[in-house]
Structure formats: structure tokens, C-alpha cells
Design an enzyme around this catalytic site. Structure first.
Site, PDB file in Angstrom:
ATOM      1  N   LEU A  29       0.883  -1.270   0.022  1.00  0.00           N
ATOM      2  CA  LEU A  29      -0.133   0.051   0.089  1.00  0.00           C
ATOM      3  C   LEU A  29       0.847   1.287   0.030  1.00  0.00           C
ATOM      4  O   LEU A  29       0.298   2.254  -0.468  1.00  0.00           O
ATOM      5  CB  LEU A  29      -0.780  -0.060   1.179  1.00  0.00           C
ATOM      6  CG  LEU A  29      -2.064  -0.922   1.062  1.00  0.00           C
ATOM      7  CD1 LEU A  29      -2.847  -1.176   2.465  1.00  0.00           C
ATOM      8  CD2 LEU A  29      -3.071  -0.470   0.034  1.00  0.00           C
ATOM      9  N   ALA A  52      -3.660  -2.856   6.619  1.00  0.00           N
ATOM     10  CA  ALA A  52      -3.262  -1.686   7.464  1.00  0.00           C
ATOM     11  C   ALA A  52      -2.109  -2.021   8.410  1.00  0.00           C
ATOM     12  O   ALA A  52      -1.693  -3.134   8.594  1.00  0.00           O
ATOM     13  CB  ALA A  52      -4.607  -1.495   8.385  1.00  0.00           C
ATOM     14  N   GLN A  53      -1.776  -1.102   9.161  1.00  0.00           N
ATOM     15  CA  GLN A  53      -0.771  -1.185  10.520  1.00  0.00           C
ATOM     16  C   GLN A  53      -1.962  -1.213  11.305  1.00  0.00           C
ATOM     17  O   GLN A  53      -2.551  -0.096  11.716  1.00  0.00           O
ATOM     18  CB  GLN A  53       0.160  -0.336  10.635  1.00  0.00           C
ATOM     19  CG  GLN A  53       1.092  -0.566  11.919  1.00  0.00           C
ATOM     20  CD  GLN A  53       0.434  -0.701  13.072  1.00  0.00           C
ATOM     21  OE1 GLN A  53       0.324  -2.026  13.613  1.00  0.00           O
ATOM     22  NE2 GLN A  53       0.004   0.452  13.836  1.00  0.00           N
ATOM     23  N   TYR A  65       4.332   5.643  10.118  1.00  0.00           N
ATOM     24  CA  TYR A  65       4.138   4.392   9.263  1.00  0.00           C
ATOM     25  C   TYR A  65       2.656   4.087   9.097  1.00  0.00           C
ATOM     26  O   TYR A  65       2.205   3.886   8.054  1.00  0.00           O
ATOM     27  CB  TYR A  65       5.000   3.477   9.835  1.00  0.00           C
ATOM     28  CG  TYR A  65       4.692   2.316   9.285  1.00  0.00           C
ATOM     29  CD1 TYR A  65       5.306   1.951   7.794  1.00  0.00           C
ATOM     30  CD2 TYR A  65       4.028   1.110   9.628  1.00  0.00           C
ATOM     31  CE1 TYR A  65       5.053   0.672   7.022  1.00  0.00           C
ATOM     32  CE2 TYR A  65       3.759  -0.206   8.857  1.00  0.00           C
ATOM     33  CZ  TYR A  65       4.472  -0.306   7.493  1.00  0.00           C
ATOM     34  OH  TYR A  65       4.070  -1.475   6.974  1.00  0.00           O
ATOM     35  N   SER A  95     -13.362   1.335  10.966  1.00  0.00           N
ATOM     36  CA  SER A  95     -13.288   0.611  12.497  1.00  0.00           C
ATOM     37  C   SER A  95     -14.166   1.512  13.388  1.00  0.00           C
ATOM     38  O   SER A  95     -14.110   2.656  13.227  1.00  0.00           O
ATOM     39  CB  SER A  95     -11.740   0.882  12.832  1.00  0.00           C
ATOM     40  OG  SER A  95     -11.697   0.461  14.050  1.00  0.00           O
ATOM     41  N   GLU A  97     -13.080   1.874  16.225  1.00  0.00           N
ATOM     42  CA  GLU A  97     -11.968   3.098  16.673  1.00  0.00           C
ATOM     43  C   GLU A  97     -12.147   4.582  16.204  1.00  0.00           C
ATOM     44  O   GLU A  97     -11.769   5.281  16.830  1.00  0.00           O
ATOM     45  CB  GLU A  97     -10.613   2.512  16.282  1.00  0.00           C
ATOM     46  CG  GLU A  97     -10.098   1.365  16.996  1.00  0.00           C
ATOM     47  CD  GLU A  97     -10.111   1.561  18.610  1.00  0.00           C
ATOM     48  OE1 GLU A  97      -9.057   2.391  19.118  1.00  0.00           O
ATOM     49  OE2 GLU A  97     -10.767   0.903  19.456  1.00  0.00           O
ATOM     50  N   TYR A 119      -3.760   5.352  14.641  1.00  0.00           N
ATOM     51  CA  TYR A 119      -4.297   4.340  13.885  1.00  0.00           C
ATOM     52  C   TYR A 119      -5.703   4.770  13.663  1.00  0.00           C
ATOM     53  O   TYR A 119      -6.259   5.056  12.396  1.00  0.00           O
ATOM     54  CB  TYR A 119      -4.656   3.020  14.706  1.00  0.00           C
ATOM     55  CG  TYR A 119      -5.628   2.255  14.176  1.00  0.00           C
ATOM     56  CD1 TYR A 119      -5.238   1.362  12.891  1.00  0.00           C
ATOM     57  CD2 TYR A 119      -6.833   1.781  14.742  1.00  0.00           C
ATOM     58  CE1 TYR A 119      -6.104   0.564  12.437  1.00  0.00           C
ATOM     59  CE2 TYR A 119      -7.811   1.076  13.978  1.00  0.00           C
ATOM     60  CZ  TYR A 119      -7.303   0.490  13.118  1.00  0.00           C
ATOM     61  OH  TYR A 119      -8.292  -0.536  12.324  1.00  0.00           O
ATOM     62  N   LYS A 123      -7.336   5.924   9.949  1.00  0.00           N
ATOM     63  CA  LYS A 123      -8.687   5.277   9.556  1.00  0.00           C
ATOM     64  C   LYS A 123      -9.816   6.320   9.286  1.00  0.00           C
ATOM     65  O   LYS A 123     -10.556   6.242   8.396  1.00  0.00           O
ATOM     66  CB  LYS A 123      -9.232   4.236  10.598  1.00  0.00           C
ATOM     67  CG  LYS A 123      -8.528   2.968  10.728  1.00  0.00           C
ATOM     68  CD  LYS A 123      -8.814   2.222   9.355  1.00  0.00           C
ATOM     69  CE  LYS A 123      -8.242   0.901   9.293  1.00  0.00           C
ATOM     70  NZ  LYS A 123      -8.378   0.135   8.146  1.00  0.00           N
TER      71      LYS A 123
HETATM   72  O1  F7E Z   1      -7.516  -4.201  22.377  1.00  0.00           O
HETATM   73  C1  F7E Z   1      -7.277  -3.616  26.200  1.00  0.00           C
HETATM   74  C2  F7E Z   1      -6.880  -2.336  25.270  1.00  0.00           C
HETATM   75  O2  F7E Z   1      -5.726  -4.761  21.014  1.00  0.00           O
HETATM   76  C3  F7E Z   1      -8.801  -4.613  23.037  1.00  0.00           C
HETATM   77  C4  F7E Z   1      -8.039  -3.898  16.198  1.00  0.00           C
HETATM   78  O3  F7E Z   1      -8.538  -4.984  15.205  1.00  0.00           O
HETATM   79  O4  F7E Z   1     -10.188  -3.517  17.139  1.00  0.00           O
HETATM   80  C5  F7E Z   1      -8.844  -3.741  17.376  1.00  0.00           C
HETATM   81  O5  F7E Z   1      -8.695  -2.701  18.243  1.00  0.00           O
HETATM   82  C6  F7E Z   1      -8.722  -3.526  24.452  1.00  0.00           C
HETATM   83  C7  F7E Z   1      -8.107  -2.230  24.603  1.00  0.00           C
HETATM   84  O6  F7E Z   1      -8.096  -4.366  20.225  1.00  0.00           O
HETATM   85  C8  F7E Z   1      -4.161  -5.680  26.781  1.00  0.00           C
HETATM   86  O7  F7E Z   1      -6.296  -1.381  25.934  1.00  0.00           O
HETATM   87  C9  F7E Z   1      -5.818  -4.656  27.895  1.00  0.00           C
HETATM   88  O8  F7E Z   1      -8.955  -1.487  25.450  1.00  0.00           O
HETATM   89  O9  F7E Z   1      -7.412  -6.354  21.268  1.00  0.00           O
HETATM   90  P1  F7E Z   1      -7.165  -4.970  21.030  1.00  0.00           P
HETATM   91  P2  F7E Z   1      -8.460  -2.836  19.960  1.00  0.00           P
HETATM   92  O10 F7E Z   1      -7.315  -1.866  20.354  1.00  0.00           O
HETATM   93  O11 F7E Z   1      -9.922  -2.538  20.314  1.00  0.00           O
HETATM   94  C10 F7E Z   1     -10.541  -2.471  16.429  1.00  0.00           C
HETATM   95  C11 F7E Z   1     -12.113  -2.357  15.785  1.00  0.00           C
HETATM   96  C12 F7E Z   1      -9.645  -2.083  15.360  1.00  0.00           C
HETATM   97  O12 F7E Z   1      -9.896  -1.573  14.094  1.00  0.00           O
HETATM   98  C13 F7E Z   1      -8.197  -2.307  15.586  1.00  0.00           C
HETATM   99  O13 F7E Z   1      -7.629  -2.702  14.252  1.00  0.00           O
HETATM  100  O14 F7E Z   1      -7.853  -4.575  25.293  1.00  0.00           O
HETATM  101  N1  F7E Z   1      -5.910  -4.370  26.611  1.00  0.00           N
HETATM  102  N2  F7E Z   1      -4.897  -5.445  28.042  1.00  0.00           N
HETATM  103  C14 F7E Z   1      -5.171  -5.002  25.908  1.00  0.00           C
HETATM  104  N3  F7E Z   1      -5.009  -4.927  24.481  1.00  0.00           N
HETATM  105  C15 F7E Z   1      -3.860  -5.673  24.268  1.00  0.00           C
HETATM  106  N4  F7E Z   1      -3.558  -5.722  22.639  1.00  0.00           N
HETATM  107  N5  F7E Z   1      -2.862  -6.389  24.987  1.00  0.00           N
HETATM  108  C16 F7E Z   1      -3.155  -6.599  26.379  1.00  0.00           C
HETATM  109  O15 F7E Z   1      -2.267  -7.072  26.902  1.00  0.00           O
END
Ligand code: F7E
Length: 306
Positions: A29, A52-53, A65, A95, A97, A119, A123
Site C-alpha cells: 500500500l 493496515a498497520q 508509518y 473501524s 476506533e 491508528y 482510519k
Molecule cells: O484491545 C485492552 C486494550 O488490541 C482491546 C483492532 O483490530 O479492534 C482492534 O483494536 C482492548 C483495549 O483491540 C491488553 O487497552 C488490555 O482497550 O485487542 P485490542 P483494539 O484496540 O480494540 C478495532 C475495531 C480495530 O480496528 C483495530 O485494528 O483491550 N487491553 N490489556 C489490551 N490490549 C492488548 N492488545 N494487549 C493487552 O495486553
């Protein structure tokens, strides 16, 4: 990538009976000439831009990036479509988001955006660019505003898969602690295969439009943890610890979608419930670790055109 990283699509990619076979091509991309070349060569009927990233936490570390790939990448792809003189149907992975610090509950197509990460800002740029190309050039372009969608193939650093993999490793004594960030965050988690059906339905309509895709149910990360550990009969409190490195500079505290428009106009509804999805993800990871522990070699299919 110079390493083979097709494990998540091997059931299709390496299936000799798949007809026509799935073909992979190189492109980026961030590389407009590769997009121009591919579009002229393939002349697609439908394009699904999921590139995407996509990791929200990581986008704070590599904002430029992220903006390039997730924001400008969409513009490059749309420009390539226009320059090739094509009129494919175009799906953009927008998203939940975008709603970020939510302005109303639940969120629907008319809810104002309030992005809370590089991010989400990227988006937002992509979302508006898609609408603009639809209006300016009459392109059949749709935004699917998808809330979180998970499955057994979810990347291992997103919270759901991180939890289910850890549960499996803890069950077999291969891991003791699971370090997480904000357990109070709440998400509307659906099952990815259901959501992909909504993407496809959008491109089968008479007219292009934007749709929220969500389950209408919200759960906290803590609830996800409790349920996942419950499936293997282990007390999560003995294994889960908080590591502030997983906190985000600005957090999206809660997301809850209203998919009424997708339901009425597309006839779409999610089939998999939250509890079944968690159970399924845990069972898959437990089975994978069991095979590994018991020395069952993974099934290797023949290579086609790596
Ligand atoms: O976090 C909390 C974190 O990284 C969900 C992507 O696909 O969905 C996704 O984004 C929640 C957040 O997904 C950890 O703070 C706690 O509140 O699984 P996630 P996301 O940020 O909701 C949307 C729709 C998109 O578009 C994105 O591309 O969980 N959380 N502890 C954590 N999250 C992560 N990753 N790791 C932890 O240890």
C-alpha cells in the site's frame, strides 16, 4: 515477506482442490506503482481493502508509518483504481476506533467521530477519502465500520487471542503469568466470519453506502479473561498481572455498536454469540498446544507458488 507466513490461509491456499486456486501476488500500500501494475493486470470486480498497520497500541510507537499505510495507502489504492480507468466495487475496512471517546451510546453511522490514536486518525482519513471518491467519481465504494471481530486466526498480540493462547499454555504448564493492560476496557466483540459476510453483502447491494457492523453486546476485558479461564477450570486471579506497558496514552474505554442499518438494509445478523466465541477460541488454542506437547507434527500440505 521472505519467510512463509501463510499459515492462516493454508486451508484454502494449499488446498489442491480449490478451483480456481487462490493466487498471492506481491504489492504494498506504500508503493503506488505496485498498485497501478496489479490493478491493470487483475482488473478486479471487487476490492476489499483490509490492509493496515492495525494495532492501536503499536500505532503510538510508529504513528507516521501507520498513517502512511492505513490512511495514505487507501488513497493510493483509490487513485490507482481511478488511473486504471476501472470501476470495481470497493470495500474499505473502517473501524469502530473512529468513535474513540464516544459521543453517544450505542454508536451508529451518524455518531460523530472522536479518534483517540494515530491508528484511528489514519482510519478517519481513509473513511472520508472513500466517501469523497464515491461522491466525486461515482465509485461504488463502501465503508464497513466494523467493531472488534475475533476468531481462532486473530493475531496473537490483540487482547482476545493473547488471552486464549495464554490460557492454553497455562493449562499445560508452559506459561505461568499473563501480563495485561486495562482490564476495564469494554468492547463489542463479534466473530470475524460473521463480519466478513457483512462486508460481502455491502458490495452486493444496488447502491454503495456505509454500515456499522456490531453485535450490540458489550463486555469488559476482565469478563473475557474470566470466561476464558473458566473454560479450562483455572482461577485467573492466580495468573493475571497488570503491566502498565500495555496501557495506551489515550484509551478507548468502551465501544458498543448499533447495527440496525446493516440488519434492515443488508439482512445481516451475527450468528455466533460472545460465550460461544470465547469457548471456541480457547478450545482451538488448547488443541494446538496439546498437539504440540504430545508431539503430533502439524499437517504439512504441498507448496504451490511461494
Ligand atoms: O484491545 C485492552 C486494550 O488490541 C482491546 C483492532 O483490530 O479492534 C482492534 O483494536 C482492548 C483495549 O483491540 C491488553 O487497552 C488490555 O482497550 O485487542 P485490542 P483494539 O484496540 O480494540 C478495532 C475495531 C480495530 O480496528 C483495530 O485494528 O483491550 N487491553 N490489556 C489490551 N490490549 C492488548 N492488545 N494487549 C493487552 O495486553
Amino acid at each position: 515477506a521472505s519467510t512463509v507466513n501463510t499459515s492462516r490461509i493454508d486451508h484454502v491456499y494449499r488446498d489442491p482442490h480449490e478451483n480456481p486456486p487462490l493466487k498471492l501476488v506481491y504489492g504494498d500500500l506504500n508503493d503506488a506503482s505496485s498498485l497501478n501494475h496489479l490493478l491493470r493486470q487483475i482488473r478486479p470486480d471487487e476490492i476489499y481493502n483490509l490492509g493496515a498497520q492495525s494495532h492501536v497500541r503499536v500505532s503510538f510507537d510508529i504513528p507516521e508509518y501507520t498513517a502512511e499505510v492505513s490512511g495514505m495507502g487507501t488513497l493510493r489504492l483509490l487513485e490507482a483504481v481511478r488511473e486504471a480507468g476501472l470501476k470495481p466495487k470497493f470495500y474499505q475496512a473502517s473501524s469502530s476506533e473512529l468513535f474513540g471517546k464516544v459521543m453517544e451510546v450505542p454508536q451508529r453511522e451518524t455518531t460523530p467521530f472522536y479518534p483517540r490514536s494515530p491508528y484511528a486518525c489514519a482510519k478517519a482519513f481513509a473513511f472520508h477519502t472513500v466517501v469523497n471518491y464515491r461522491e466525486a467519481y461515482g465509485l461504488f465504494a463502501c465503508n464497513g465500520i466494523l467493531f472488534n471481530h475475533e476468531s481462532e486466526r486473530r493475531g496473537e498480540t490483540f487482547v482476545t487471542r493473547k488471552i486464549t493462547r495464554a490460557v492454553a499454555h497455562i493449562k499445560y504448564g508452559l506459561q505461568h503469568k499473563l501480563y495485561l493492560g486495562n482490564l476495564d476496557a469494554q468492547r463489542d466483540w463479534g466473530y470475524a466470519p460473521d463480519f466478513v459476510e457483512a462486508m460481502w453483502l455491502m458490495l452486493q447491494q444496488e447502491l454503495p453506502d456505509d454500515y456499522v457492523v456490531a453485535t450490540g453486546e458489550m463486555h469488559s476485558v476482565r469478563e473475557f479473561v474470566e470466561l476464558a479461564f473458566e473454560h479450562v477450570g483455572i482461577d485467573w486471579k492466580r495468573h493475571v498481572e497488570i503491566d502498565p506497558k500495555y496501557f495506551r496514552p489515550t484509551e478507548v474505554e468502551q465501544l458498543l455498536g448499533d447495527a440496525t442499518k446493516a440488519k434492515t438494509q443488508l439482512g445481516w445478523a451475527p450468528k455466533m454469540g460472545f460465550q460461544d466465541m470465547v469457548r471456541r477460541m480457547v478450545a482451538h488454542d488448547v488443541e494446538t498446544v496439546r498437539r504440540h506437547v504430545e508431539g503430533h507434527p502439524p499437517v504439512v500440505h504441498e507448496r504451490r507458488n511461494d
